[in-house]
Design an enzyme around this catalytic site. Structure first.
Site, short mmCIF file in Angstrom:
data_model
loop_
_atom_site.label_atom_id
_atom_site.label_comp_id
_atom_site.label_asym_id
_atom_site.label_seq_id
_atom_site.Cartn_x
_atom_site.Cartn_y
_atom_site.Cartn_z
N GLY A 127 0.82 -1.21 0.00
CA GLY A 127 0.00 0.00 0.00
C GLY A 127 0.85 1.26 0.00
O GLY A 127 1.01 1.90 1.05
N GLU A 249 14.95 -4.80 -3.70
CA GLU A 249 14.45 -5.44 -4.91
C GLU A 249 15.52 -5.61 -5.97
O GLU A 249 15.27 -6.25 -6.98
CB GLU A 249 13.32 -4.60 -5.52
CG GLU A 249 12.05 -4.54 -4.73
CD GLU A 249 11.00 -3.73 -5.47
OE1 GLU A 249 10.40 -4.27 -6.41
OE2 GLU A 249 10.80 -2.56 -5.12
#
Length: 386
Positions: A127, A249
């Site tokens: 979110g 990432e």
């Protein structure tokens, strides 16, 4: 490319290939090769198989159930999953949230969440993005107010998130919320919070993307009560944790394995054209285009391995994401053009969903930070441009 890897790494690659060949369900492989998404059941099934093998979290420390692999092992594993194709370890559970909890979470959060994330007993979503914020994530407005009048052990959350992948079936969302609206620097008033998607006041509304599929959502928070124990780390330090998450990432940010699988698909199509008797003059032009894309991909892989090995400035990592996105879009375009009329099908009946794959590829240069933003970061941090 094998020249980049040791004999031990090559043996590991074969081990991964053998495991995938023996374990990956054929129906799942077929759906992914045709350009489809892994369903929730696919993700659970594969993540649990990986976890049982001890490969559920390639980049986590062994102490928390991870593999402890070096960068080369991680890259090989990602390549082979993409080449199969098989789903990677759950990106939101394993690549994003897990490392944040390991480094910044409480002991209670580690004990509760990490085993469940590893085994896909819960699935989480991210979110971060909000309407009106665009790429300026720090301008987010979703507010979390500590309910001091009732003991101060709960926050009340109000606001909206958008483009939330998998929110329609996620169990939890890790969200950035504003806990200090008066902070002089807007990044300084943000916290990182875990919110149960079953909480009263959480509403999920689907967004159907241009490819006709439902993977994205709007998420609304209307007086959602969240235990203060679900705050990760310190209040108003969420921006630091978000930067850590995005930086974590980088092992997959260039999409090397995914692009290799698409290049292999293009080569198979070229071979089919030749077998079907298409003139060499026609095939040669496409073969040259695929070769140029493959050369770009090779250069990108070398660059990524140099960065992960500590031989290059990690401030260049936005280049990996930007360049990997461009390569993916280029090879997807080639595959569609080589496929001729078959690429016009959007229903997937009797053939691959190439139209949907092409339409979805347009988003790759946007999600995770748009190419334009990546270039702005490079100009500011590497070139020191205003």
């Amino acid at each position: 490319m094998d020249l980049l890897y040791s004999e031990e790494h090559k043996a590991f690659r074969q081990e991964v290939r053998d495991f995938i060949a023996a374990t990956l369900p054929g129906d799942m492989r077929q759906r992914l090769r045709a350009g489809g998404f892994a369903a929730k059941a696919d993700t659970e099934r594969w993540q649990r198989a990986l976890n049982q093998r001890g490969w559920g979290a390639p980049a986590w420390p062994k102490a928390f159930g991870g593999t402890g692999w070096d960068a080369a092992h991680q890259q090989i594993f990602a390549d082979e999953c993409a080449a199969a194709p098989a789903p990677p370890p759950h990106i939101f559970n394993i690549t994003m949230l897990g490392p944040v909890i390991i480094h910044f979470g409480s002991d209670a959060q580690r004990e509760y969440f990490l085993p469940k994330l590893l085994n896909a007993d819960i699935q989480v979503c991210q979110g971060f993005s909000e309407p009106g914020s665009g790429s300026d994530l720090a301008s987010l407005k979703t507010a979390a107010v500590l309910d001091v009048e009732n003991g101060g052990d709960e926050y009340v959350v109000n606001g909206q998130k958008i483009w939330t992948s998998q929110a329609h079936y996620a169990d939890w969302v890790f969200a950035l919320v504003r806990t200090d609206p008066n902070a002089v620097k807007k990044q300084a008033g943000i916290s990182f919070m875990l919110i149960d998607m079953k909480s009263p006041g959480v509403t999920v509304r689907p967004i159907i993307s241009i490819d006709g599929r439902h993977s994205l959502n709007e998420v609304f928070f209307d007086n959602v009560r969240v235990p203060a124990a679900n705050l990760v780390g310190e209040e108003n330090k969420g921006w630091d944790y978000a930067k850590f998450l995005l930086g974590h990432e980088r092992a997959y940010i260039a999409g090397i394995g995914r692009n290799k699988e698409r290049v292999a698909c293009a080569k198979d199509l070229l071979a089919k054209l030749e077998a079907d008797g298409h003139p060499m003059s026609e095939v040669a032009g496409w073969r040259g285009r695929v070769a140029l894309i493959e050369a770009d991909l090779h250069a990108l892989e070398v660059t990524q391995l140099r960065m992960h090995g500590g031989h290059a400035d990690m401030k260049l990592s936005p280049m990996l994401k930007a360049r990997g996105s461009e390569i993916f879009q280029a090879i997807t375009d080639v595959i569609c053009r080589l496929s001729g009329l078959e690429a016009l099908r959007a229903d997937g009946v009797g053939g691959p969903t190439l139209t949907k794959s092409f339409l979805y590829s347009r988003a790759v240069s946007i999600f995770g930070g748009s190419t334009e933003v990546q270039k702005n970061i490079l100009s500011a941090t590497v070139l020191s441009l205003p």
